[in-house]
Write a protein that holds these residues in place. Structure first.
Motif: not given
Length: 185
Positions: A86-92, A63-72, A179-183, A161-168
């Motif tokens: 919050l960043l972990k939830r966004l990545r997932r 078992e692995y979470d693809p959001a936790e893998l980094e390829t560069g 992209v996580l935006l400020k309310a 913009v509070l945070a952003f990360c590559s999509a699943r």
């Protein structure tokens, strides 16, 4: 120096026999000190051992979470002070994506205009999580993603913009970002 004298006992021989019968056989103590508490256990790094076991279990797990893998190739940005949770939830991909902007195939100037207009619309409509598709660069001259890094720089310059990360992978993988935006208050 002489030993102190013991006072003469007032017990009768019958009292002594009664005491011996009720107590039973006795043996003299070898030590006259009493241990008040057991000695402390030898220190053992239990938490480190648990962590080591968890790592071993994870290494052997399928078992692995693809959001936790980094390829560069992944993009990842978070403003200082943003909760790691919050960043972990966004990545997932655990936030509902309220809107999407597809910049795929656009030239840099038109992509920038489209991104600014999109972010302004999102801010007015108080959307907090959006997806931006920038593409993987397969159609560019050197097959290098041009928009990907430009979009990352543009987003870092925006205060909302509070945070952003590559999509699943199911949402575009390294060709799109959440992209996580400020309310607005």
């Amino acid at each position: 120096m002489s030993k102190p004298r013991r006072p003469k006992s007032t017990l009768t021989e019958a009292d002594r026999a009664l005491f011996r019968d009720s107590v039973g056989p006795v043996r003299p103590l070898r030590r006259d000190r009493v241990e008040l508490r057991p000695p402390p256990p030898t220190p053992r790094p239990q938490f480190r051992e648990q962590d080591d076991l968890a790592v071993l279990r994870d290494m052997l797990s399928d078992e692995y979470d693809p959001a936790e893998l980094e390829t560069g190739e992944e993009l990842l940005f978070a403003r200082p002070g943003l909760q790691h949770r919050l960043l972990k939830r966004l990545r997932r991909g655990q936030f509902a994506v309220a809107a999407e902007c597809d910049l795929h195939g656009m030239r840099v100037p038109e992509a920038r205009q489209a991104l600014v207009a999109f972010l302004n619309r999102c801010r007015r409509s108080q959307q907090t999580c959006v997806r931006i598709i920038h593409g993987k660069g397969h159609g560019s001259v050197q097959r290098i993603p041009v928009l990907k890094h430009k979009v990352a720089r543009w987003l870092q310059q925006r205060d909302e913009v509070l945070a952003f990360c590559s999509a699943r992978p199911v949402d575009g993988g390294t060709g799109a970002i959440y992209v996580l935006l400020k309310a607005l208050r």
